[in-house]
Design a protein around this motif. Structure first.
Motif, mmCIF file in Angstrom:
data_model
loop_
_atom_site.group_PDB
_atom_site.id
_atom_site.type_symbol
_atom_site.label_atom_id
_atom_site.label_comp_id
_atom_site.label_asym_id
_atom_site.label_seq_id
_atom_site.Cartn_x
_atom_site.Cartn_y
_atom_site.Cartn_z
ATOM 1 N N VAL A 175 0.852 -1.193 0.000
ATOM 2 C CA VAL A 175 0.000 0.000 0.000
ATOM 3 C C VAL A 175 0.887 1.241 0.000
ATOM 4 C CG1 VAL A 175 -1.735 1.312 1.278
ATOM 5 C CG2 VAL A 175 -1.844 -1.185 1.253
ATOM 6 N N VAL A 176 0.529 2.210 -0.814
ATOM 7 C CA VAL A 176 1.215 3.504 -0.826
ATOM 8 C C VAL A 176 0.161 4.602 -0.801
ATOM 9 C CG1 VAL A 176 2.693 5.086 -2.111
ATOM 10 C CG2 VAL A 176 3.230 2.649 -2.066
ATOM 11 N N LEU A 177 0.267 5.500 0.167
ATOM 12 C CA LEU A 177 -0.624 6.663 0.231
ATOM 13 C C LEU A 177 0.245 7.915 0.317
ATOM 14 C CD1 LEU A 177 -3.453 7.853 0.355
ATOM 15 C CD2 LEU A 177 -3.378 7.627 2.846
ATOM 16 N N PRO A 178 0.516 8.546 -0.827
ATOM 17 C CA PRO A 178 1.367 9.741 -0.800
ATOM 18 C C PRO A 178 0.590 10.993 -0.418
ATOM 19 C CG PRO A 178 0.808 9.167 -3.048
ATOM 20 C CD PRO A 178 0.150 8.143 -2.173
ATOM 21 N N GLN A 179 1.297 11.911 0.182
ATOM 22 C CA GLN A 179 0.727 13.220 0.444
ATOM 23 C C GLN A 179 0.577 13.959 -0.880
ATOM 24 O OE1 GLN A 179 3.326 15.762 2.656
ATOM 25 N NE2 GLN A 179 1.895 17.479 2.726
ATOM 26 N N ALA A 180 -0.564 14.573 -1.102
ATOM 27 C CA ALA A 180 -0.789 15.370 -2.317
ATOM 28 C C ALA A 180 -0.275 16.778 -2.053
ATOM 29 C CB ALA A 180 -2.272 15.382 -2.681
ATOM 30 N N TYR A 181 0.967 17.011 -2.464
ATOM 31 C CA TYR A 181 1.615 18.277 -2.116
ATOM 32 C C TYR A 181 2.767 18.528 -3.071
ATOM 33 C CZ TYR A 181 3.375 21.923 1.077
ATOM 34 O OH TYR A 181 3.780 23.105 1.635
ATOM 35 N N ASP A 182 2.851 19.751 -3.600
ATOM 36 C CA ASP A 182 3.893 20.086 -4.569
ATOM 37 C C ASP A 182 5.147 20.667 -3.933
ATOM 38 O OD1 ASP A 182 2.223 19.268 -6.617
ATOM 39 O OD2 ASP A 182 1.396 21.276 -6.948
ATOM 40 N N ASP A 183 5.069 21.018 -2.658
ATOM 41 C CA ASP A 183 6.193 21.680 -1.996
ATOM 42 C C ASP A 183 6.855 20.714 -1.019
ATOM 43 O OD1 ASP A 183 7.942 23.682 -1.301
ATOM 44 O OD2 ASP A 183 6.390 25.206 -1.030
ATOM 45 N N TRP A 184 7.658 21.223 -0.101
ATOM 46 C CA TRP A 184 8.357 20.420 0.896
ATOM 47 C C TRP A 184 8.134 21.028 2.277
ATOM 48 C CZ3 TRP A 184 10.091 20.917 -4.031
ATOM 49 C CH2 TRP A 184 10.439 19.747 -4.709
ATOM 50 N N PRO A 185 8.249 20.232 3.338
ATOM 51 C CA PRO A 185 8.493 18.786 3.335
ATOM 52 C C PRO A 185 7.281 18.012 2.823
ATOM 53 C CG PRO A 185 8.033 19.548 5.551
ATOM 54 C CD PRO A 185 8.145 20.780 4.703
ATOM 55 N N ARG A 186 7.532 16.864 2.219
ATOM 56 C CA ARG A 186 6.477 16.008 1.670
ATOM 57 C C ARG A 186 6.669 14.588 2.191
ATOM 58 N NH1 ARG A 186 7.868 16.069 -4.715
ATOM 59 N NH2 ARG A 186 6.977 18.165 -4.449
ATOM 60 N N SER A 187 5.575 13.875 2.336
ATOM 61 C CA SER A 187 5.625 12.557 2.977
ATOM 62 C C SER A 187 4.768 11.546 2.247
ATOM 63 C CB SER A 187 5.151 12.657 4.438
ATOM 64 O OG SER A 187 5.849 13.656 5.154
ATOM 65 N N PHE A 188 4.952 10.288 2.592
ATOM 66 C CA PHE A 188 4.025 9.245 2.147
ATOM 67 C C PHE A 188 3.972 8.135 3.180
ATOM 68 C CE2 PHE A 188 8.006 7.702 0.262
ATOM 69 C CZ PHE A 188 7.954 6.332 0.480
ATOM 70 N N LEU A 189 2.830 7.477 3.222
ATOM 71 C CA LEU A 189 2.603 6.340 4.110
ATOM 72 C C LEU A 189 2.672 5.068 3.280
ATOM 73 C CD1 LEU A 189 0.067 5.990 6.952
ATOM 74 C CD2 LEU A 189 -0.091 4.357 5.071
#
Length: 406
Positions: A175-189
């Motif tokens: 399973v991959v759930l990325p954060q929907a974000y164009d900048d930083w910091p950025r994360s994913f689960l």
């Protein structure tokens, strides 16, 4: 096409030979142009495509008659056994629709990128664990995980048979759930399954800026009967929620302290009713472990000392990412502390054979006592505000963090 050309020529010859009266200037009945373009889908089903050409206006329809007749004549010479047997196309089952919020940004990573990142992190951390290299570990670990690793390396340097830390699983990434974000910091689960160990792990990885690699900050084991909430597809992603988000049953930055209160006070805690106790294996384990150690301590030191337990929110910031039910998966850290004190002025607390506390505290006895702190990493599903559903524990891990003289 060949038959059409022949019939077209025959039709023209028929018109010329008929030499019937020809009317000019009269309106000709017209139908809307017919789109003949088609495109072949991936499953071989013919569907409408982009317009490429249309039949011209005013074309008479007499040519259609011999075409139909000829087609019927051709088919009449064939039996049903000679026709191609086409299997019916399966009707696709409906899938849940995901509505992308207006203005939502692109996901931080693709599933393929997440798989590569998780694999690289697992490989680097394995090398750091083997070499007891905290600097190398710091290139791919952060937060509570890095603090726990440093403690483990210190203990393994001093204690020959001290156990290695739990390895970071690298694949397969389920399973991959990325954060929907164009900048930083950025994360994913991500959720990674270890087939050999028959376990699954849930983790959070964050990239601080474009020049820094992703680092693993939270890691926990999923229970065998864990029910994961509905998540957005990896190609859409989800929003990361603010620590003080008011849209959840509990704001992310209040979740750790509330759960710590439940660990300490049990059903008497004001937050006890907000957590699902039935599925919480971690809480049951903590309660049983505390009672076992307290009973053992009281057998020899009840008259001269005291052993107490307490829990509090950890020093690391929570991570919260939205789910499809308007709730969120929230990762938090909790610090559990065991405190041993003498209750008699002449008593001295000795650690005995406990090499772990002796190494971390730098002493084997104290007239004031000792404290030992464990780091817990916990993943919860927190429903939306106003929901009657309780907060559920999804995954957890625990490791010793520090020991000191009071």
């Amino acid at each position: 096409m060949a038959v059409g050309v022949v019939l077209y020529v025959l039709g023209i010859r028929h018109v010329r030979r008929s030499r019937g009266p020809r009317r000019k200037g009269l309106p000709v009945p017209v139908t809307e142009p017919i789109d003949l373009s088609v495109a072949e889908s991936d499953k071989g089903v013919i569907s409408a495509g982009k317009p490429r050409r249309s039949l011209g206006r005013g074309r008479t329809s007499f040519i259609a008659v011999p075409v139909v007749a000829l087609t019927a004549g051709l088919l009449s010479g064939c039996t049903s056994d000679a026709w191609p047997q086409l299997a019916p196309t399966e009707t696709p089952s409906p899938t849940a629709s995901v509505i992308v919020p207006e203005g939502q940004q692109a996901p931080a990573v693709t599933k393929q990128q997440a798989e590569r990142i998780v694999g690289e992190v697992a490989e680097t951390v394995a090398q750091a664990d083997e070499a007891k290299d905290a600097d190398l570990a710091a290139t791919r670990l952060d937060g509570a995980l890095l603090a726990e690793r440093k403690t483990n390396y210190t203990l393994r340097e001093a204690i020959a048979d001290y156990t290695m830390p739990t390895a970071v699983p690298g694949k397969p990434v389920e399973v991959v759930l990325p954060q929907a974000y164009d900048d930083w910091p950025r994360s994913f689960l991500a959720v990674v399954t270890d087939d050999e160990a028959n376990t699954s792990s849930i983790m959070v990885l964050t990239q601080a800026d474009p020049w820094t690699p992703y680092k693993l900050s939270y890691l926990g084991n999923l229970g065998g009967n864990t029910l994961m909430p509905e998540l957005a597809p990896s190609y859409i992603g989800a929003s990361q929620l603010a620590p003080d988000s008011p849209f959840l049953l509990l704001p992310p930055d209040e979740l750790a302290s509330a759960y710590a209160d439940v660990l300490d006070k049990g059903d008497e805690s004001e937050f006890a009713g907000m957590f699902d106790e039935e599925s919480d294996l971690f809480r049951a384990g903590v309660v049983a472990d505390r009672q076992e150690r307290l009973d053992e301590f009281n057998q020899t030191a009840k008259e001269t000392g005291s052993l107490t337990f307490s829990a509090a929110a950890g020093e690391f910031a929570p991570f919260a990412i939205a789910t499809l039910e308007s709730g969120a998966i929230v990762a938090v850290s909790i610090a559990e502390t065991d405190t041993v004190k003498p209750t008699n002025e002449d008593a001295v607390i000795k650690v005995g054979d406990n090499q772990t506390v002796k190494t971390l505290a730098g002493a084997d006895q104290s007239a004031s006592g000792f404290s030992t702190t464990f780091s817990d990493q916990l993943f919860f599903y927190v429903p939306e505000k106003g929901s009657s559903e309780p907060i559920r524990l999804l995954g957890y891990s625990s490791s010793i963090l520090k020991g000191s003289v009071l």
